[in-house]
Design a protein around this motif. Structure first.
Motif, PDB file in Angstrom:
ATOM      1  N   PHE A  26       0.925  -1.269   0.019  1.00 30.32           N
ATOM      2  CA  PHE A  26      -0.078  -0.082   0.030  1.00 30.32           C
ATOM      3  C   PHE A  26       0.942   1.219  -0.051  1.00 30.32           C
ATOM      4  CE2 PHE A  26      -2.706  -3.113   2.071  1.00 30.32           C
ATOM      5  CZ  PHE A  26      -4.050  -2.919   1.177  1.00 30.32           C
ATOM      6  N   ALA A  27       0.615   2.227  -0.763  1.00 32.52           N
ATOM      7  CA  ALA A  27       1.237   3.397  -0.708  1.00 32.52           C
ATOM      8  C   ALA A  27       0.992   4.080   0.732  1.00 32.52           C
ATOM      9  CB  ALA A  27       0.722   4.492  -1.761  1.00 32.52           C
ATOM     10  N   SER A  28      -0.072   3.873   1.405  1.00 28.72           N
ATOM     11  CA  SER A  28      -0.492   4.481   2.874  1.00 28.72           C
ATOM     12  C   SER A  28      -0.910   3.398   3.670  1.00 28.72           C
ATOM     13  CB  SER A  28      -1.442   5.731   2.484  1.00 28.72           C
ATOM     14  OG  SER A  28      -1.392   6.086   3.909  1.00 28.72           O
ATOM     15  N   PRO A  29      -0.249   2.533   4.174  1.00 27.99           N
ATOM     16  CA  PRO A  29      -0.702   1.292   4.823  1.00 27.99           C
ATOM     17  C   PRO A  29      -1.833   1.812   6.138  1.00 27.99           C
ATOM     18  CG  PRO A  29       1.447   1.173   4.617  1.00 27.99           C
ATOM     19  CD  PRO A  29       1.055   2.551   4.131  1.00 27.99           C
TER      20      PRO A  29
END
Length: 76
Positions: free
Chosen positions: A10-13
Motif C-alpha cells: 500500500f502507498a499508505s498502509p
C-alpha cells in the motif's frame, strides 16, 4: 514458486488500516467475525490461485504460534 507478497504494498498502509477499523466500527463481535470471513472469501476469490491462498492461510496461521492456546469462546 509462490507469488505471495507479505510486505506492505500500500502507498499508505495507515489509510488501509483506518478503513478496516471503520468497517468494524459499531459491530458486535459476531458481526465483526462475519465481516472478516466475508472479506477473506472475497479476497481469496479475487486472488483466484489456490496455491497462493493456501500459502497465505499457512502464513497467517503461523503468526498465531505466540498467542495463548485457548479455543475460541473458552474462558479462563
Amino acid at each position: 514458486m509462490s507469488q505471495l507478497h507479505t510486505e506492505s504494498r500500500f502507498a499508505s498502509p495507515d489509510d488501509f488500516y483506518e478503513q478496516l477499523i471503520d468497517a468494524h466500527r459499531d459491530l458486535t463481535t459476531e458481526q465483526s467475525h462475519a465481516l472478516n470471513a466475508a472479506l477473506v472469501l472475497l479476497l481469496a476469490n479475487h486472488i483466484g490461485d489456490l496455491d497462493i491462498v493456501g500459502e497465505a492461510l499457512n502464513h497467517a496461521r503461523a503468526t498465531l504460534q505466540d498467542l495463548p492456546n485457548t479455543p475460541s469462546g473458552a474462558t479462563s
